[in-house]
Design a protein around this motif. Structure first.
Motif, PDB file in Angstrom:
ATOM      1  N   GLY A  38     -10.531 -87.450 -39.148  1.00 57.09           N
ATOM      2  CA  GLY A  38      -9.389 -88.355 -39.243  1.00 57.09           C
ATOM      3  C   GLY A  38      -9.370 -89.285 -38.052  1.00 57.09           C
ATOM      4  N   TRP A  39      -8.429 -90.237 -38.084  1.00 54.27           N
ATOM      5  CA  TRP A  39      -8.345 -91.233 -37.025  1.00 54.27           C
ATOM      6  C   TRP A  39      -7.290 -90.898 -35.975  1.00 54.27           C
ATOM      7  N   ALA A  40      -6.402 -89.945 -36.276  1.00 53.90           N
ATOM      8  CA  ALA A  40      -5.306 -89.641 -35.365  1.00 53.90           C
ATOM      9  C   ALA A  40      -5.811 -88.920 -34.120  1.00 53.90           C
ATOM     10  N   VAL A  41      -5.304 -89.314 -32.964  1.00 50.28           N
ATOM     11  CA  VAL A  41      -5.662 -88.692 -31.691  1.00 50.28           C
ATOM     12  C   VAL A  41      -4.451 -87.919 -31.179  1.00 50.28           C
ATOM     13  N   SER A  42      -4.679 -86.689 -30.741  1.00 50.66           N
ATOM     14  CA  SER A  42      -3.585 -85.841 -30.284  1.00 50.66           C
ATOM     15  C   SER A  42      -2.921 -86.426 -29.033  1.00 50.66           C
ATOM     16  N   GLU A  43      -1.599 -86.278 -28.972  1.00 53.40           N
ATOM     17  CA  GLU A  43      -0.873 -86.658 -27.769  1.00 53.40           C
ATOM     18  C   GLU A  43      -1.161 -85.628 -26.680  1.00 53.40           C
ATOM     19  N   VAL A  44      -1.583 -86.093 -25.543  1.00 55.57           N
ATOM     20  CA  VAL A  44      -1.855 -85.195 -24.418  1.00 55.57           C
ATOM     21  C   VAL A  44      -0.932 -85.584 -23.269  1.00 55.57           C
ATOM     22  N   ASP A  45       0.052 -84.723 -22.983  1.00 55.77           N
ATOM     23  CA  ASP A  45       0.947 -85.045 -21.872  1.00 55.77           C
ATOM     24  C   ASP A  45       0.476 -84.329 -20.605  1.00 55.77           C
ATOM     25  N   GLU A  46       1.155 -84.605 -19.507  1.00 57.33           N
ATOM     26  CA  GLU A  46       0.734 -84.029 -18.231  1.00 57.33           C
ATOM     27  C   GLU A  46       0.863 -82.512 -18.208  1.00 57.33           C
ATOM     28  N   GLY A  47       1.832 -81.988 -18.974  1.00 60.62           N
ATOM     29  CA  GLY A  47       1.968 -80.535 -19.063  1.00 60.62           C
ATOM     30  C   GLY A  47       0.750 -79.901 -19.709  1.00 60.62           C
ATOM     31  N   ASP A  48       0.281 -80.519 -20.813  1.00 61.42           N
ATOM     32  CA  ASP A  48      -0.946 -80.039 -21.475  1.00 61.42           C
ATOM     33  C   ASP A  48      -2.123 -80.099 -20.506  1.00 61.42           C
ATOM     34  N   ALA A  49      -2.215 -81.222 -19.800  1.00 59.80           N
ATOM     35  CA  ALA A  49      -3.350 -81.427 -18.891  1.00 59.80           C
ATOM     36  C   ALA A  49      -3.319 -80.429 -17.735  1.00 59.80           C
ATOM     37  N   ASP A  50      -2.125 -80.204 -17.172  1.00 58.93           N
ATOM     38  CA  ASP A  50      -2.011 -79.248 -16.069  1.00 58.93           C
ATOM     39  C   ASP A  50      -2.402 -77.844 -16.517  1.00 58.93           C
ATOM     40  N   ALA A  51      -1.922 -77.438 -17.703  1.00 52.66           N
ATOM     41  CA  ALA A  51      -2.229 -76.098 -18.215  1.00 52.66           C
ATOM     42  C   ALA A  51      -3.721 -75.949 -18.484  1.00 52.66           C
ATOM     43  N   PHE A  52      -4.331 -77.017 -19.005  1.00 54.83           N
ATOM     44  CA  PHE A  52      -5.767 -76.993 -19.272  1.00 54.83           C
ATOM     45  C   PHE A  52      -6.563 -76.864 -17.975  1.00 54.83           C
ATOM     46  N   ARG A  53      -6.212 -77.684 -16.986  1.00 55.18           N
ATOM     47  CA  ARG A  53      -6.926 -77.646 -15.712  1.00 55.18           C
ATOM     48  C   ARG A  53      -6.777 -76.292 -15.032  1.00 55.18           C
TER      49      ARG A  53
END
Length: 280
Positions: A38-53
């Motif tokens: 699909g063409w939709a890209v997931s919204e990635v907020d800073e909370g997601d990014a911090d948890a991932f890192r």
């Protein structure tokens, strides 16, 4: 350190993807940042990014790579599809940057009858239209060559880079073993493996290959068919994979699996690769 992992889902979040990778026995990994079809890209907020890192650091899983949606086609002669592809790649690049993931890979696409030279030129032109975020490198993935896809030949990948407004500081290469084999590049003995490494170095440059996709092939050498098989159970076989992943020129590059997800799954394939790498 030997880095081997697999493509994992973000269905339960980016941090959960890291935990899943660790459960599989991986220490690097690959994700999508949206639906692969699909063409939709997931919204990635800073909370997601911090948890991932935080999770990536805790479990020592790195480097990560984002795989672009399969719909992207920068080689297309159709302006509307090209525009949609560029917009999608740009959005996926921004998500990649937010997550502090260093690599983003995609398939260059197909010329759909316009001719390979036109397709390659189109890829270069559309790469030039992208605004590549700081800290992210785009990797072009070699293709199996089926139909009108471009990127089967290593010199063609180099031409895409050299003809773009960017250079190998911002662009690089990801080599897929199944695609190489299907395109006619052999690892059948030491001599042909050395020949392959020589060609890689003479075209795209070994230093510009930043990631490897490990997949066995369900079809024979030169078939141009892109169907993945479990490591060692396809036409490449255990000996071919051992030769490829332990070659001095490639052994230190991060590797991720895109093998079938059936009864054996990624954990089995990761363990198999580890044994082959160790010479077991």
């Amino acid at each position: 350190m030997f880095r081997i992992g697999a493509h994992v889902s973000i269905a339960d979040g980016f941090a959960a993807a890291v935990e899943r990778e660790a459960e599989l026995g991986g220490n690097c990994g690959q994700v999508f940042v949206g639906s692969p079809r699909g063409w939709a890209v997931s919204e990635v907020d800073e909370g997601d990014a911090d948890a991932f890192r935080d999770a990536a650091s805790e479990f020592d899983v790195s480097p990560w790579i984002v795989h672009g949606t399969y719909l992207i086609n920068l080689a297309t002669p159709k302006d509307d599809l090209a525009t949609k592809s560029i917009e999608c790649v740009q959005a996926e690049l921004e998500a990649t940057a937010t997550l502090d993931i260093p690599y983003y890979v995609f398939h260059p696409g197909a010329h759909t009858g316009a001719g390979s030279e036109t397709g390659i030129a189109n890829v270069a032109e559309r790469l030039s239209e992208l605004d590549i975020p700081d800290g992210v490198m785009i990797l072009l993935e070699n293709t199996a060559g089926k139909g009108t896809t471009v990127g089967k030949r290593l010199p063609d990948l180099n031409e895409m880079v050299e003809s773009s407004a960017y250079d190998y500081d911002d662009l690089g290469i990801c080599l897929d073993t199944c695609h190489l084999f299907a395109a006619g590049y052999d690892f059948g003995d030491e001599a042909v493996m050395d020949d392959l490494v020589t060609e890689i170095d003479a075209t795209v440059g070994l230093e510009n290959v930043h990631y490897l996709h490990l997949n066995d092939s369900r079809h024979p050498l030169g078939s141009e068919k892109d169907e993945h098989e479990h490591i060692g159970e396809g036409a490449i076989g255990e000996a071919g994979f051992r030769r490829f992943i332990t070659h001095d020129a490639l052994r230190d590059k991060p590797m991720v699996l895109e093998t079938p997800e059936n009864e054996k799954g990624f954990a089995w394939n990761i363990e198999t690769v580890k044994h082959l790498y160790a010479g077991d």
